[in-house]
Design a protein around this motif. Structure first.
Motif, PDB file in Angstrom:
ATOM      1  N   ASP A 175       0.845  -1.192   0.000  1.00 22.47           N
ATOM      2  CA  ASP A 175       0.000   0.000   0.000  1.00 22.47           C
ATOM      3  C   ASP A 175       0.885   1.247   0.000  1.00 22.47           C
ATOM      4  O   ASP A 175       2.107   1.161  -0.136  1.00 22.47           O
ATOM      5  CB  ASP A 175      -0.989  -0.027   1.178  1.00 22.47           C
ATOM      6  CG  ASP A 175      -0.276  -0.034   2.526  1.00 22.47           C
ATOM      7  OD1 ASP A 175       0.883   0.425   2.603  1.00 22.47           O
ATOM      8  OD2 ASP A 175      -0.883  -0.506   3.510  1.00 22.47           O
ATOM      9  N   SER A 176       0.252   2.425   0.172  1.00 23.20           N
ATOM     10  CA  SER A 176       1.001   3.681   0.046  1.00 23.20           C
ATOM     11  C   SER A 176       2.098   3.798   1.119  1.00 23.20           C
ATOM     12  O   SER A 176       3.180   4.312   0.858  1.00 23.20           O
ATOM     13  CB  SER A 176       0.041   4.870   0.137  1.00 23.20           C
ATOM     14  OG  SER A 176      -0.692   4.809   1.355  1.00 23.20           O
ATOM     15  N   LEU A 177       1.791   3.291   2.313  1.00 22.83           N
ATOM     16  CA  LEU A 177       2.781   3.360   3.391  1.00 22.83           C
ATOM     17  C   LEU A 177       3.974   2.439   3.086  1.00 22.83           C
ATOM     18  O   LEU A 177       5.130   2.797   3.311  1.00 22.83           O
ATOM     19  CB  LEU A 177       2.103   2.946   4.708  1.00 22.83           C
ATOM     20  CG  LEU A 177       2.672   3.487   6.013  1.00 22.83           C
ATOM     21  CD1 LEU A 177       2.783   4.999   6.004  1.00 22.83           C
ATOM     22  CD2 LEU A 177       1.803   3.034   7.190  1.00 22.83           C
ATOM     23  N   ILE A 192       6.218   4.201   0.452  1.00 20.95           N
ATOM     24  CA  ILE A 192       7.148   5.242   0.926  1.00 20.95           C
ATOM     25  C   ILE A 192       8.243   4.627   1.809  1.00 20.95           C
ATOM     26  O   ILE A 192       9.343   5.149   1.884  1.00 20.95           O
ATOM     27  CB  ILE A 192       6.449   6.437   1.629  1.00 20.95           C
ATOM     28  CG1 ILE A 192       5.586   6.015   2.807  1.00 20.95           C
ATOM     29  CG2 ILE A 192       5.650   7.258   0.640  1.00 20.95           C
ATOM     30  CD1 ILE A 192       5.036   7.210   3.607  1.00 20.95           C
ATOM     31  N   ILE A 238      10.695   3.502  -0.784  1.00 21.10           N
ATOM     32  CA  ILE A 238      11.343   4.673  -1.386  1.00 21.10           C
ATOM     33  C   ILE A 238      12.412   5.231  -0.436  1.00 21.10           C
ATOM     34  O   ILE A 238      13.511   5.600  -0.854  1.00 21.10           O
ATOM     35  CB  ILE A 238      10.285   5.743  -1.750  1.00 21.10           C
ATOM     36  CG1 ILE A 238       9.481   5.268  -2.959  1.00 21.10           C
ATOM     37  CG2 ILE A 238      10.928   7.094  -2.039  1.00 21.10           C
ATOM     38  CD1 ILE A 238       8.200   6.029  -3.194  1.00 21.10           C
ATOM     39  N   GLU A 252      16.313   5.616  -1.326  1.00 13.97           N
ATOM     40  CA  GLU A 252      16.981   6.930  -1.230  1.00 13.97           C
ATOM     41  C   GLU A 252      18.228   6.832  -0.357  1.00 13.97           C
ATOM     42  O   GLU A 252      19.281   7.397  -0.675  1.00 13.97           O
ATOM     43  CB  GLU A 252      16.025   7.970  -0.615  1.00 13.97           C
ATOM     44  CG  GLU A 252      14.950   8.467  -1.550  1.00 13.97           C
ATOM     45  CD  GLU A 252      14.110   9.591  -0.942  1.00 13.97           C
ATOM     46  OE1 GLU A 252      13.683  10.470  -1.677  1.00 13.97           O
ATOM     47  OE2 GLU A 252      13.875   9.556   0.285  1.00 13.97           O
ATOM     48  N   ILE A 272      14.241  11.267  -4.220  1.00 20.56           N
ATOM     49  CA  ILE A 272      13.182  10.996  -5.193  1.00 20.56           C
ATOM     50  C   ILE A 272      12.071  12.024  -4.993  1.00 20.56           C
ATOM     51  O   ILE A 272      11.528  12.130  -3.895  1.00 20.56           O
ATOM     52  CB  ILE A 272      12.637   9.557  -5.027  1.00 20.56           C
ATOM     53  CG1 ILE A 272      13.780   8.554  -5.237  1.00 20.56           C
ATOM     54  CG2 ILE A 272      11.477   9.286  -5.982  1.00 20.56           C
ATOM     55  CD1 ILE A 272      13.408   7.109  -5.002  1.00 20.56           C
ATOM     56  N   ASP A 324       8.483  14.036  -4.920  1.00 23.09           N
ATOM     57  CA  ASP A 324       7.154  13.554  -4.543  1.00 23.09           C
ATOM     58  C   ASP A 324       6.347  13.066  -5.746  1.00 23.09           C
ATOM     59  O   ASP A 324       5.680  12.038  -5.671  1.00 23.09           O
ATOM     60  CB  ASP A 324       6.371  14.669  -3.833  1.00 23.09           C
ATOM     61  CG  ASP A 324       6.843  14.860  -2.392  1.00 23.09           C
ATOM     62  OD1 ASP A 324       7.505  13.952  -1.856  1.00 23.09           O
ATOM     63  OD2 ASP A 324       6.545  15.915  -1.807  1.00 23.09           O
ATOM     64  N   ALA A 357       7.576   9.748  -6.814  1.00 18.24           N
ATOM     65  CA  ALA A 357       7.245   8.754  -5.788  1.00 18.24           C
ATOM     66  C   ALA A 357       5.794   8.304  -5.924  1.00 18.24           C
ATOM     67  O   ALA A 357       5.467   7.144  -5.737  1.00 18.24           O
ATOM     68  CB  ALA A 357       7.488   9.348  -4.404  1.00 18.24           C
ATOM     69  N   LYS A 358       4.920   9.260  -6.268  1.00 19.17           N
ATOM     70  CA  LYS A 358       3.492   8.941  -6.402  1.00 19.17           C
ATOM     71  C   LYS A 358       3.230   8.059  -7.608  1.00 19.17           C
ATOM     72  O   LYS A 358       2.330   7.219  -7.587  1.00 19.17           O
ATOM     73  CB  LYS A 358       2.699  10.245  -6.563  1.00 19.17           C
ATOM     74  CG  LYS A 358       1.946  10.629  -5.302  1.00 19.17           C
ATOM     75  CD  LYS A 358       1.198  11.933  -5.505  1.00 19.17           C
ATOM     76  CE  LYS A 358       1.328  12.793  -4.274  1.00 19.17           C
ATOM     77  NZ  LYS A 358       0.996  14.195  -4.513  1.00 19.17           N
TER      78      LYS A 358
END
Lengths: 106, 403
Positions: free
Chosen positions: A56-58, A61, A64, A68, A75, A77, A80-81
């Motif tokens: 999921d989104s969490l 990141i 990511i 990094e 990276i 935003d 990243a999206k």
């Protein structure tokens, strides 16, 4: 390489170096993915999508951040999206590293 | 059960240092979002914030006293003083003992802690300031209010991320309604602009690079804010008996948990909190005339909140005016719900619905009657103030106009 035009040789060497670098990045990203998502390394491939890996989104990141840190890149935003697959992540990292190398050579 | 009146409001926010400046900006659709002033702002991926500008602690506190307070605690006392003075309450020893203080804060005085830990970890110092703990503790706001106003009744602090102040106001409301207290000072405060906290928000990748445009198609995230708002709640009968100015009635409070995800919102969870508030207030969905939305301006929140509103209000959903005042005072985290409750109360009081500033193109995923950029002169009877927090903790307040 005998008989080849010197420029071709250089180009070939360069593209092979780039390809090797790309493979190294891919392998490292897959390691980071497996570690950060607590997945068996053999379960993740370049063709995996985040959705298939139930990320999921969490989770995204979190990965990511690991990437990094590992490559010392930042990276944006927007990027990243939009990243949804492992391959997009690897291509993105390679492109950011190339940009950094260009900036450093300037 | 007793009816509960709102008789005092105090605010400190990006829109100004008092209630009048707050309402003047809200009713004129003027945003307090501007350049981030942190000295290391160039190291961050975002550059805008909704900071409280021009706040001088020495205008409110003796220097020695101010030294013991984090900025978040200073805000809470300034807002509480204004609310108490606005209510015109005459304090007696008995009333002070029957007054509850309920504050919400997401991070308390962590900005103070962040500065002190810098000395420890970065500068290699071996000791840090002895006020670090009393400045950092999240209940410091409530504590300073109780000392400042001499309130000796129950006091507590709730921390439910971005719903903190709604939970605080809601719990204080149930205490006054149920007879556990005669009066309440309830709200929230926050001051999150320290480097470590800014970096932590940057890492979440939810902060907009430019501005906050809730419910717009081109929305790009939230804008961090700070400040405090406090409400005075008292029984309807006591307020009437003393001839107090009654802004509106607080009629319902609903809570729910998503039981879903740490950071992703859930339409069902948000809808359950709105339904609980309506049930508590004894109000039907079609009676609601305004919703002050959680409306953070992130892609996920605004689409999810729209779905939640559609779940609760069905066919009425497209007809209910909705706005997110976060577009003006920013997302003040644990103080957000208090600022928004104050905005909702003032909207009912003035018969003016504040707009969503920075609104651009309509997003089909946010198919609501979003009050775009300009306030509406409209007297409504009932209004909701929505708060949905990380952790899936939702709190909704329902207010009724006196008019």
């Amino acid at each position: 390489m005998r008989g080849s035009h010197p420029e071709e040789v250089i180009l070939k060497e360069m593209s092979s170096a780039v390809e090797n670098a790309h493979n190294d990045v891919a392998s490292t990203v897959l390691d980071l993915l497996a570690t950060s998502q607590r997945l068996p390394r053999e379960q993740v491939t370049l063709n995996s999508t985040f959705e298939e890996l139930k990320m999921d989104s969490l989770d995204a990141i979190n990965l990511i951040f690991a990437v990094e840190e590992k490559f010392n890149i930042s990276i944006p935003d927007d990027a990243a999206k939009s990243i949804r697959t492992v391959r997009e992540m690897v291509d993105g990292v390679v492109s950011l590293m190339k940009n950094r190398a260009l900036m450093q050579n300037k | 059960m007793r009816r509960v009146a709102v008789t005092g409001i105090g605010t400190v926010s990006a829109l100004g240092l008092n209630r009048n400046e707050f309402w003047d900006a809200l009713s004129n659709g003027r945003s307090g979002i501007g350049p981030l002033t942190h000295p290391d702002h160039q190291d961050l991926r975002f550059s805008q914030s909704a900071e409280v500008r021009g706040f001088q602690p020495e205008n409110y506190f003796a220097a020695k006293h101010a030294d013991t307070m984090d900025r978040f605690a200073q805000f809470s006392v300034v807002a509480a003083r204004e609310a108490a003075s606005d209510s015109g309450i005459e304090w007696t020893a008995d009333l002070r003992e029957r007054t509850v203080i309920a504050t919400g804060s997401c991070i308390g005085g962590q900005s103070s802690q962040d500065h002190q830990f810098w000395d420890l970890y970065k500068l290699g110092k071996s000791r840090i300031h002895p006020f670090t703990i009393p400045r950092t503790m999240a209940n410091a706001g409530a504590s300073h209010i109780s000392m400042d106003l001499g309130i000796t009744g129950p006091s507590f602090t709730l921390s439910t991320a971005c719903s903190s102040a709604a939970h605080a106001i809601g719990m204080a409301f149930t205490m006054v309604r149920g007879g556990q207290a005669e009066l309440a000072l309830a709200g929230g405060s926050e001051a999150p602009f320290s480097y470590g906290i800014l970096k932590a928000w940057e890492a979440l990748r939810v902060v907009s690079p430019d501005t906050c445009r809730p419910f717009s198609k081109n929305r790009s995230g939230m804008i961090l804010g700070e400040g405090s708002a406090m409400l005075v709640l008292e029984t309807w009968d006591a307020a009437r008996a003393r001839g107090a100015q009654i802004y509106c009635e607080l009629v319902g409070f609903g809570m729910s948990s998503d039981a879903h995800h740490l950071t992703q919102p859930s339409p069902e969870g948000a809808a359950r909190a709105m339904q609980a508030a309506l049930r508590d207030a004894g109000v039907h969905a079609d009676q609601i005339g305004y919703i002050n939305a959680h409306g953070t301006g992130t892609e996920a929140n605004d689409a999810t909140e729209t779905k939640a509103i559609q779940l609760v209000f069905g066919d009425c959903a497209p007809r209910i005016p909705v706005s997110s005042t976060k577009s003006m005072h920013g997302h003040a985290l644990g103080a957000a719900a208090a600022l928004e409750a104050a905005a909702t109360v003032l909207a009912l009081h003035h018969g003016v619905l504040p707009p969503t500033a920075n609104f651009g193109e309509t997003d089909p995923q946010c198919n609501l009657d979003v009050i775009a950029n300009q306030a509406r002169q409209q007297q409504v009877e009932f209004a909701l103030s929505n708060s949905f927090a990380f952790g899936g903790m939702n709190a909704v307040l329902a207010f009724k106009s006196v008019a």
